[in-house]
Design an enzyme around this catalytic site. Structure first.
Site, mmCIF file in Angstrom:
data_model
loop_
_atom_site.group_PDB
_atom_site.id
_atom_site.type_symbol
_atom_site.label_atom_id
_atom_site.label_comp_id
_atom_site.label_asym_id
_atom_site.label_seq_id
_atom_site.Cartn_x
_atom_site.Cartn_y
_atom_site.Cartn_z
ATOM 1 N N CYS A 1 0.816 -1.213 0.000
ATOM 2 C CA CYS A 1 0.000 0.000 0.000
ATOM 3 C C CYS A 1 0.857 1.273 0.000
ATOM 4 O O CYS A 1 1.555 1.534 -0.965
ATOM 5 C CB CYS A 1 -0.998 -0.024 1.149
ATOM 6 S SG CYS A 1 -2.364 1.158 0.905
ATOM 7 N N HIS B 1 -4.505 -4.153 -0.026
ATOM 8 C CA HIS B 1 -4.323 -4.773 1.289
ATOM 9 C C HIS B 1 -4.862 -6.199 1.270
ATOM 10 O O HIS B 1 -5.868 -6.501 1.917
ATOM 11 C CB HIS B 1 -5.050 -3.966 2.365
ATOM 12 C CG HIS B 1 -4.330 -2.743 2.812
ATOM 13 N ND1 HIS B 1 -3.202 -2.783 3.599
ATOM 14 C CD2 HIS B 1 -4.579 -1.436 2.583
ATOM 15 C CE1 HIS B 1 -2.784 -1.547 3.851
ATOM 16 N NE2 HIS B 1 -3.603 -0.716 3.240
ATOM 17 N N GLU C 1 -3.869 -8.571 2.799
ATOM 18 C CA GLU C 1 -3.741 -9.172 4.129
ATOM 19 C C GLU C 1 -4.918 -8.884 5.046
ATOM 20 O O GLU C 1 -5.042 -9.482 6.127
ATOM 21 C CB GLU C 1 -2.446 -8.682 4.798
ATOM 22 C CG GLU C 1 -2.503 -7.278 5.391
ATOM 23 C CD GLU C 1 -2.327 -6.157 4.375
ATOM 24 O OE1 GLU C 1 -2.243 -4.991 4.794
ATOM 25 O OE2 GLU C 1 -2.271 -6.456 3.167
ATOM 26 N N SER D 1 -7.726 0.452 0.284
ATOM 27 C CA SER D 1 -8.111 1.510 1.223
ATOM 28 C C SER D 1 -7.049 2.602 1.139
ATOM 29 O O SER D 1 -6.057 2.575 1.851
ATOM 30 C CB SER D 1 -8.212 0.952 2.653
ATOM 31 O OG SER D 1 -8.521 1.981 3.568
ATOM 32 N N LYS E 1 -11.856 8.458 -1.699
ATOM 33 C CA LYS E 1 -11.064 7.334 -1.231
ATOM 34 C C LYS E 1 -11.378 6.066 -2.027
ATOM 35 O O LYS E 1 -12.551 5.742 -2.273
ATOM 36 C CB LYS E 1 -11.341 7.093 0.262
ATOM 37 C CG LYS E 1 -10.471 6.027 0.908
ATOM 38 C CD LYS E 1 -10.768 5.929 2.399
ATOM 39 C CE LYS E 1 -9.835 4.948 3.090
ATOM 40 N NZ LYS E 1 -10.104 4.846 4.547
ATOM 41 N N ARG F 1 -14.870 3.793 12.097
ATOM 42 C CA ARG F 1 -13.970 4.747 12.747
ATOM 43 C C ARG F 1 -14.122 6.134 12.129
ATOM 44 O O ARG F 1 -14.298 7.128 12.837
ATOM 45 C CB ARG F 1 -12.527 4.256 12.592
ATOM 46 C CG ARG F 1 -11.455 5.194 13.145
ATOM 47 C CD ARG F 1 -10.104 4.867 12.524
ATOM 48 N NE ARG F 1 -10.095 5.126 11.085
ATOM 49 C CZ ARG F 1 -9.199 4.596 10.246
ATOM 50 N NH1 ARG F 1 -8.265 3.778 10.683
ATOM 51 N NH2 ARG F 1 -9.258 4.890 8.955
#
Length: 305
Positions: free
Chosen positions: A142, A235, A237, A192, A163, A249
């Site tokens: 990333c 990502h 993972e 992300s 985003k 969040r």
């Protein structure tokens, strides 16, 4: 063969609970085998969570893998207990004389900053330079992928209008590259990020290979022709709830954020996300460890150059 991790690392209980074969250092020393030595520079704020994500993928191999967890000395995380860092982590200064079969540099939530304004940028560039002679293959994830491409090849990053957030479909653009051996024609992976690198900048550099891309998410995997550096802009993972946690969040902070795309069933935020990227995430890491680390690295690790 198992993943070899420090005794009492919190990830041990999580991974064994998922029926993943891991082994503590104290047990591993009794095996007569030369394990792969992998360094993990963890730049993420929630380091324990990131450890679990990456160790889970590194465990899916017949090879024994020994992990050194590394954090920056020039910036101390405030989201991870200091006792955890003191017990399980080391700094670059303490490992710089070592050689590694593989090295991983994680993402970091600093992508909207200029690279040179990041508190640990100088230290990171020293590590990237060091890796060229001390590591068989380095995997950048990333933001680290953007940072590595910028520092090593002057590839710029560009801000996005919104985003890039969700699960997106990808295709393989260089099927002859061993990193994507066994991949389906199309596969899914999470993203992300607020910035991107562009295809034309990768293709303009003869040292770089565009391995995978997405119509929606853009450049996904880039490799150097030698395979010594691998850059992954997403990502893979991430676990099932990571995007949900990030979404809630930011939403609770009152930030302008849309739900992650192609993530919640029928777009319903109350539904549990369905994981559709796990198999290719495991395959990506297995291929990296096999073809770019194990098959290339010398038996005597000090011979890496």
């Amino acid at each position: 063969m198992p993943l070899n991790i420090p005794d009492k690392l919190p990830a041990y209980d999580v991974l064994t609970g998922e029926n993943i074969f891991v082994m503590t250092h104290s047990r591993a020393v009794h095996q007569d085998i030369r394990p792969l030595r992998i360094g993990l520079l963890n730049l993420m704020p929630l380091k324990i969570e990131t450890e679990v994500h990456l160790l889970r993928l590194l465990s899916n191999t017949p090879l024994q893998v020994e992990i050194d967890l590394v954090h920056t000395a020039t910036y101390r995380s405030t989201h991870t207990p200091e006792s955890h860092l003191e017990t399980f982590y080391t700094t670059f200064e303490e490992i710089k004389d070592k050689k590694y079969d593989g090295f991983i540099i994680t993402g970091a939530p600093v992508e909207q900053m200029e690279f040179e304004d990041v508190a640990y940028w100088k230290e990171l560039t020293e590590i990237m330079d060091w890796a060229k002679k001390h590591v068989t293959s380095t995997l950048y994830i990333c933001w680290a992928a953007q940072a590595g491409l910028y520092y090593n090849y002057s590839v710029p990053k560009y801000p996005l209008d919104k985003k890039m957030f969700g699960i997106f479909s990808h295709t393989v653009t260089a099927p002859q590259v061993p990193l994507v051996r066994g991949f389906d024609d199309t596969f899914l992976a999470p993203h992300s990020r607020h910035t991107e690198i562009r295809k034309e900048d990768i293709q303009a550099n003869p040292e770089l290979v565009l391995v995978s891309e997405s119509e929606e998410a853009g450049v996904f995997i880039v490799s150097t022709r030698s395979g010594r550096d691998i850059y992954v802009t997403g990502h893979v993972e991430y676990d099932p709830l990571t995007l949900k946690k990030e979404y809630l969040r930011d939403k609770n902070k009152g930030l302008e954020i849309e739900p992650p795309e192609n993530y919640f069933p029928s777009g319903d935020e109350t539904q549990h996300p369905v994981v559709r990227w796990r198999s290719h995430a495991n395959l990506l890491f297995s291929n990296w460890l096999n073809y770019y680390v194990y098959q290339i690295t010398p038996f005597h690790i000090e011979e890496i150059s």
